[in-house]
Design an enzyme around this catalytic site. Structure first.
Site, PDB file in Angstrom:
ATOM      1  N   ILE A   1       1.067  -1.182   0.047  1.00 26.89           N
ATOM      2  CA  ILE A   1       0.022   0.167   0.011  1.00 26.89           C
ATOM      3  C   ILE A   1       0.579   1.190  -0.164  1.00 26.89           C
ATOM      4  O   ILE A   1       1.826   1.315   0.397  1.00 26.89           O
ATOM      5  CB  ILE A   1      -0.856   0.087   1.261  1.00 26.89           C
ATOM      6  CG1 ILE A   1      -2.070   1.198   1.164  1.00 26.89           C
ATOM      7  CG2 ILE A   1      -0.272  -0.185   2.645  1.00 26.89           C
ATOM      8  CD1 ILE A   1      -3.130   1.147   2.105  1.00 26.89           C
ATOM      9  N   CYS A   2       0.272   2.355  -0.728  1.00 29.79           N
ATOM     10  CA  CYS A   2       0.835   3.589  -0.674  1.00 29.79           C
ATOM     11  C   CYS A   2       2.254   3.595  -1.486  1.00 29.79           C
ATOM     12  O   CYS A   2       2.093   3.444  -2.608  1.00 29.79           O
ATOM     13  CB  CYS A   2       1.194   4.196   0.766  1.00 29.79           C
ATOM     14  SG  CYS A   2       1.486   5.883   1.039  1.00 29.79           S
TER      15      CYS A   2
END
Length: 184
Positions: free
Chosen positions: A103-104
């Site tokens: 994620i991110c």
């Protein structure tokens, strides 16, 4: 059999992206352990929150793990990327077609390692340049491409966790957890 997940933490990890996954997966009764990629069991987030992890990377039996998670945050993502031991785990998981979730900023690790080539993926805006030869989907909250799951950032953390529950257990369990936390 109960599913097992390892979330990997390095100093500078994004608190919400990491701990939301721990919380949601435990609500779904998935066995998730926090893992330090360093030789220290106390890891500090990019927001200055210190947590004590469950295990060090070299203490984990990855044969028993069904999914690995890489949270974003800076410099946490860079610290994860600099771990040759973690990279070996990622390679093994991809070879075994086991789930790898990032994620991110963390999808950049997978992109640089070549695991997103010709696959759909998303990440935090500005990091797409590291998703080498991937089909970048900037408006998607969570993208599943074979065994790799990517998500955009803090604001998509709950969606990411619910998708992981769906993949590990089923949609009904994911919906049950979503309802229990009042997720619309």
């Amino acid at each position: 059999m109960k599913k097992k997940v390892a979330i990997h933490l390095a100093n500078g990890f994004e608190t919400i992206e990491a701990l939301t996954q721990v919380d949601l997966l435990r609500r779904a009764e998935i066995d998730i352990i926090t893992v330090s990629i360093t030789q220290d069991k106390i890891i500090e987030s990019s927001q200055g929150i210190k947590i004590t992890v469950d295990k060090l990377l070299n203490e984990v039996n990855y044969d028993e793990i069904d999914m690995i998670i890489l949270p974003g945050g800076m410099p946490g993502t860079t610290n994860l990327e600099n771990s040759d031991d973690l990279k070996r785990v990622i390679i093994d998981f991809d070879l075994d077609n086991k789930y790898i979730a990032a994620i991110c900023a963390a999808p950049m690790i997978l992109g640089k390692m070549g695991f997103l080539e010709e696959k759909n993926a998303t990440c935090y805006p500005g990091f797409e340049k590291y998703l080498l030869n991937a089909n970048y989907l900037p408006n998607e909250k969570v993208v599943v491409a074979d065994n790799i799951i990517t998500s955009r950032g803090v604001g998509t953390s709950i969606d990411f966790g619910l998708k992981l529950i769906e993949l590990l257990i089923n949609k009904e369990k994911s919906d049950e957890i979503a309802k229990s936390i009042l997720k619309n």
